[in-house]
Design a protein around this motif. Structure first.
Motif, short mmCIF file in Angstrom:
data_model
loop_
_atom_site.label_atom_id
_atom_site.label_comp_id
_atom_site.label_asym_id
_atom_site.label_seq_id
_atom_site.Cartn_x
_atom_site.Cartn_y
_atom_site.Cartn_z
N GLU A 146 -74.84 0.46 10.98
CA GLU A 146 -74.35 1.84 10.96
C GLU A 146 -73.15 1.90 10.01
O GLU A 146 -72.26 1.05 10.05
N THR A 147 -73.14 2.91 9.16
CA THR A 147 -72.09 3.06 8.15
C THR A 147 -71.54 4.47 8.23
O THR A 147 -72.30 5.44 8.23
N ASP A 148 -70.21 4.57 8.31
CA ASP A 148 -69.54 5.88 8.30
C ASP A 148 -68.14 5.68 7.73
O ASP A 148 -67.20 5.36 8.45
N ARG A 149 -68.02 5.84 6.42
CA ARG A 149 -66.76 5.60 5.73
C ARG A 149 -66.35 6.82 4.92
O ARG A 149 -67.20 7.50 4.34
N VAL A 150 -65.05 7.05 4.85
CA VAL A 150 -64.49 8.09 4.00
C VAL A 150 -63.70 7.40 2.89
O VAL A 150 -62.69 6.75 3.16
N TYR A 151 -64.18 7.51 1.65
CA TYR A 151 -63.48 6.97 0.49
C TYR A 151 -62.54 8.06 -0.02
O TYR A 151 -62.97 9.19 -0.28
N LEU A 152 -61.26 7.72 -0.12
CA LEU A 152 -60.23 8.69 -0.44
C LEU A 152 -60.22 9.01 -1.93
O LEU A 152 -60.01 8.13 -2.77
N GLY A 153 -60.44 10.28 -2.24
CA GLY A 153 -60.48 10.72 -3.63
C GLY A 153 -59.21 10.41 -4.38
O GLY A 153 -59.24 10.13 -5.57
N SER A 154 -58.08 10.45 -3.69
CA SER A 154 -56.80 10.20 -4.35
C SER A 154 -56.65 8.76 -4.79
O SER A 154 -55.76 8.43 -5.57
N ASN A 187 -74.85 6.25 7.05
CA ASN A 187 -76.22 5.97 7.47
C ASN A 187 -76.16 5.61 8.95
O ASN A 187 -75.34 4.78 9.35
N PRO A 188 -77.00 6.23 9.80
CA PRO A 188 -76.90 6.02 11.24
C PRO A 188 -77.43 4.67 11.73
O PRO A 188 -77.08 4.24 12.83
N HIS A 189 -78.30 4.03 10.98
CA HIS A 189 -78.95 2.77 11.35
C HIS A 189 -79.75 2.96 12.65
O HIS A 189 -79.99 4.07 13.10
#
Length: 152
Positions: free
Chosen positions: A52-60, A101-103
């Motif tokens: 399972e993948t749930d990441r927020v990549y910071l635009g800054s 992706n929920p896996h």
């Protein structure tokens, strides 16, 4: 005000376990599944889906470059601008990017998702969701867009 928004792009892949997302190395991200969701540095040249993948990549923190999804050969360009009341651009910035992706287990718990649907998709969602997101002035606008195309 400081809005939160995402453009939910569910991209089809032949096999998510072979899929790789390029273009986020060096960016800071928050792993939403971690017990302590503190920003981390992405040191991998390619993001892979091993669970399972749930990441927020910071635009800054990320380089201004397109993302590529391989081996499918998709290219994703993310655009974000602030406009004033006269529709003049006052700021351009790199959008945050959610990689999801929920896996197996989460897909099975989701009523609107096929149990094996996770194997054929991944989400690359440009948006404005990080804590350091920009504010929109009175009578101003936030414009968020994405262009999905074949990788050349």
């Amino acid at each position: 005000f400081s809005p939160q928004c995402l453009l939910h792009a569910y991209l089809a892949v032949d096999d998510v376990q072979r899929a790789m997302v390029h273009g986020l190395d060096g960016a800071k991200y928050v792993d939403k599944l971690a017990a302590e969701p503190e920003p981390r540095d992405e040191s991998n040249p390619a993001i892979r889906f091993r669970g399972e993948t749930d990441r927020v990549y910071l635009g800054s923190s990320r380089e201004s470059q397109p993302l590529t999804l391989r081996p499918s050969g998709s290219r994703l360009d993310c655009h974000a601008v602030l406009l004033d009341a006269a529709d003049t651009i006052t700021a351009e910035f790199d959008a945050d990017v959610v990689v999801w992706n929920p896996h197996v287990d989460k897909a099975a718990r989701m009523g609107d998702f096929d149990d094996d649907g996770w194997t054929k998709m991944c989400c690359l969602e440009p948006g404005v969701v990080a804590a350091d997101r920009p504010s929109v002035d009175t009578n101003g606008s936030l414009v968020l867009s994405q262009t999905i195309s074949p990788e050349l």
